[in-house]
Scaffold this motif. Structure first.
Motif, PDB file in Angstrom:
ATOM      1  N   VAL A 146       0.837  -1.206   0.000  1.00  0.00           N
ATOM      2  CA  VAL A 146       0.000   0.000   0.000  1.00  0.00           C
ATOM      3  C   VAL A 146       0.871   1.255   0.000  1.00  0.00           C
ATOM      4  N   GLY A 147       1.922   1.245   0.828  1.00  0.00           N
ATOM      5  CA  GLY A 147       2.802   2.402   0.898  1.00  0.00           C
ATOM      6  C   GLY A 147       3.495   2.695  -0.416  1.00  0.00           C
ATOM      7  N   LEU A 148       3.961   1.656  -1.096  1.00  0.00           N
ATOM      8  CA  LEU A 148       4.638   1.855  -2.373  1.00  0.00           C
ATOM      9  C   LEU A 148       3.687   2.357  -3.452  1.00  0.00           C
ATOM     10  N   TRP A 149       2.423   1.965  -3.376  1.00  0.00           N
ATOM     11  CA  TRP A 149       1.456   2.429  -4.370  1.00  0.00           C
ATOM     12  C   TRP A 149       1.074   3.892  -4.133  1.00  0.00           C
ATOM     13  N   LEU A 150       0.870   4.275  -2.884  1.00  0.00           N
ATOM     14  CA  LEU A 150       0.323   5.591  -2.572  1.00  0.00           C
ATOM     15  C   LEU A 150       1.362   6.706  -2.514  1.00  0.00           C
ATOM     16  N   TRP A 151       2.578   6.372  -2.136  1.00  0.00           N
ATOM     17  CA  TRP A 151       3.574   7.417  -1.900  1.00  0.00           C
ATOM     18  C   TRP A 151       4.907   7.074  -2.548  1.00  0.00           C
ATOM     19  N   GLY A 152       5.707   8.126  -2.756  1.00  0.00           N
ATOM     20  CA  GLY A 152       7.037   7.957  -3.309  1.00  0.00           C
ATOM     21  C   GLY A 152       7.371   9.092  -4.257  1.00  0.00           C
ATOM     22  N   PRO A 153       8.645   9.210  -4.651  1.00  0.00           N
ATOM     23  CA  PRO A 153       9.026  10.243  -5.622  1.00  0.00           C
ATOM     24  C   PRO A 153       8.248  10.084  -6.925  1.00  0.00           C
ATOM     25  N   GLN A 154       7.826  11.205  -7.500  1.00  0.00           N
ATOM     26  CA  GLN A 154       7.019  11.155  -8.715  1.00  0.00           C
ATOM     27  C   GLN A 154       7.714  10.370  -9.828  1.00  0.00           C
ATOM     28  N   SER A 155       9.041  10.492  -9.890  1.00  0.00           N
ATOM     29  CA  SER A 155       9.799   9.823 -10.946  1.00  0.00           C
ATOM     30  C   SER A 155       9.829   8.308 -10.783  1.00  0.00           C
ATOM     31  N   GLN A 156       9.497   7.810  -9.580  1.00  0.00           N
ATOM     32  CA  GLN A 156       9.565   6.369  -9.322  1.00  0.00           C
ATOM     33  C   GLN A 156       8.192   5.716  -9.174  1.00  0.00           C
ATOM     34  N   LEU A 157       7.135   6.516  -9.211  1.00  0.00           N
ATOM     35  CA  LEU A 157       5.804   5.963  -8.946  1.00  0.00           C
ATOM     36  C   LEU A 157       5.405   4.876  -9.934  1.00  0.00           C
ATOM     37  N   ILE A 158       5.685   5.095 -11.213  1.00  0.00           N
ATOM     38  CA  ILE A 158       5.288   4.105 -12.221  1.00  0.00           C
ATOM     39  C   ILE A 158       5.968   2.765 -11.947  1.00  0.00           C
ATOM     40  N   SER A 159       7.275   2.808 -11.687  1.00  0.00           N
ATOM     41  CA  SER A 159       7.990   1.553 -11.428  1.00  0.00           C
ATOM     42  C   SER A 159       7.550   0.924 -10.102  1.00  0.00           C
ATOM     43  N   GLN A 160       7.287   1.758  -9.085  1.00  0.00           N
ATOM     44  CA  GLN A 160       6.814   1.221  -7.809  1.00  0.00           C
ATOM     45  C   GLN A 160       5.470   0.530  -7.978  1.00  0.00           C
ATOM     46  N   ARG A 161       4.573   1.148  -8.712  1.00  0.00           N
ATOM     47  CA  ARG A 161       3.243   0.561  -8.893  1.00  0.00           C
ATOM     48  C   ARG A 161       3.289  -0.686  -9.757  1.00  0.00           C
ATOM     49  N   GLU A 162       4.241  -0.748 -10.649  1.00  0.00           N
ATOM     50  CA  GLU A 162       4.421  -1.988 -11.415  1.00  0.00           C
ATOM     51  C   GLU A 162       4.847  -3.121 -10.488  1.00  0.00           C
ATOM     52  N   VAL A 163       5.756  -2.819  -9.565  1.00  0.00           N
ATOM     53  CA  VAL A 163       6.191  -3.824  -8.588  1.00  0.00           C
ATOM     54  C   VAL A 163       5.019  -4.282  -7.732  1.00  0.00           C
ATOM     55  N   VAL A 164       4.194  -3.330  -7.287  1.00  0.00           N
ATOM     56  CA  VAL A 164       3.026  -3.677  -6.473  1.00  0.00           C
ATOM     57  C   VAL A 164       2.070  -4.575  -7.247  1.00  0.00           C
ATOM     58  N   ALA A 165       1.805  -4.222  -8.503  1.00  0.00           N
ATOM     59  CA  ALA A 165       0.880  -5.012  -9.319  1.00  0.00           C
ATOM     60  C   ALA A 165       1.418  -6.424  -9.550  1.00  0.00           C
ATOM     61  N   LYS A 166       2.692  -6.534  -9.900  1.00  0.00           N
ATOM     62  CA  LYS A 166       3.278  -7.848 -10.159  1.00  0.00           C
ATOM     63  C   LYS A 166       3.341  -8.689  -8.889  1.00  0.00           C
ATOM     64  N   THR A 167       3.663  -8.044  -7.772  1.00  0.00           N
ATOM     65  CA  THR A 167       3.700  -8.772  -6.499  1.00  0.00           C
ATOM     66  C   THR A 167       2.310  -9.279  -6.129  1.00  0.00           C
ATOM     67  N   THR A 168       1.305  -8.453  -6.361  1.00  0.00           N
ATOM     68  CA  THR A 168      -0.074  -8.861  -6.057  1.00  0.00           C
ATOM     69  C   THR A 168      -0.495 -10.042  -6.921  1.00  0.00           C
ATOM     70  N   ILE A 169      -0.146 -10.012  -8.190  1.00  0.00           N
ATOM     71  CA  ILE A 169      -0.459 -11.137  -9.081  1.00  0.00           C
ATOM     72  C   ILE A 169       0.249 -12.393  -8.596  1.00  0.00           C
ATOM     73  N   ALA A 170       1.521 -12.262  -8.236  1.00  0.00           N
ATOM     74  CA  ALA A 170       2.275 -13.408  -7.728  1.00  0.00           C
ATOM     75  C   ALA A 170       1.642 -13.964  -6.458  1.00  0.00           C
ATOM     76  N   LEU A 171       1.206 -13.069  -5.563  1.00  0.00           N
ATOM     77  CA  LEU A 171       0.549 -13.502  -4.334  1.00  0.00           C
ATOM     78  C   LEU A 171      -0.751 -14.237  -4.628  1.00  0.00           C
ATOM     79  N   LEU A 172      -1.517 -13.746  -5.585  1.00  0.00           N
ATOM     80  CA  LEU A 172      -2.772 -14.420  -5.943  1.00  0.00           C
ATOM     81  C   LEU A 172      -2.504 -15.834  -6.439  1.00  0.00           C
TER      82      LEU A 172
END
Length: 201
Positions: A42-68
């Motif tokens: 949740v923290g990586l999706w909601l907050w972080g440097p603007q330049s890193q948000l896209i890559s952070q949210r990609e990590v969150v999405a992929k991690t969530t898929i892996a968890l599922l």
């Protein structure tokens, strides 16, 4: 394999003579440390440097898929191939209340190992390494307290690895579409918080 499980369990499992402080540490790891997974995602999706948000949210999405993938596989294995927990089999000592359901593979182990592997593969190695240390602590604690066999944790690690591989395959095929849909849904649900500046757009 059962003999190895028994041998490792007997070596790790606590006894009535074990120190209280170590039991308290193990209880915290076994019961509460898993909360790191949703908090971190949740923290990586909601907050972080603007330049890193896209890559952070990609990590969150992929991690969530892996968890599922990993958690669904763990649930299926537990139902199709049930395995008694140590305390159900009358082995060792139990220090943490738990339902007498199937022990293999460990749900806690599957979740934390999947997250740790995902961060090692797709994010920052130092953070993935730190999560792997936490994962090992959780794995140890649940055997130490008598609710799991050691090989239940090995099963969780392997499912986490497979989950990450499958998530990468899905992302290679549909990543752009998934990212666009998640972003659209997020901006719809959090429009007020985004406008207030509480979270990043």
């Amino acid at each position: 394999m059962d003999q190895l499980n028994y041998l490792l369990f007997a070596w790790v499992n606590a006894s009535p003579a074990s120190s209280k402080w170590l039991l308290d540490v193990a209880t915290f790891l076994a019961r509460d440390a898993i909360a790191l997974v949703p908090l971190l995602l949740v923290g990586l999706w909601l907050w972080g440097p603007q330049s890193q948000l896209i890559s952070q949210r990609e990590v969150v999405a992929k991690t969530t898929i892996a968890l599922l993938f990993a958690m669904l596989a763990a649930a299926a294995i537990g139902r199709l191939l049930p395995h008694e927990r140590p305390f159900v089999a009358g082995i060792g000592y139990l220090f943490l209340a738990h339902a007498p359901d199937s022990s293999f593979p460990s749900n806690h182990g599957t979740a934390i190992f999947t997250c740790a592997l995902a961060f090692l593969f797709w994010y920052q190695i130092w953070l993935g390494g730190l999560l792997m240390i936490v994962a090992m602590g959780i794995a140890w604690s649940r055997v130490y307290l008598g609710v799991h066999w050691p090989l239940d944790m090995v099963g969780g690690f392997l499912l986490g690895l497979v989950g990450c591989l499958l998530a990468q395959w899905v992302w290679n095929l549909f990543g752009d579409f998934i990212a666009a849909q998640l972003t659209r849904l997020y901006r719809f649900l959090f429009i007020f918080a985004i406008r207030k500046g509480w979270v990043k757009a």
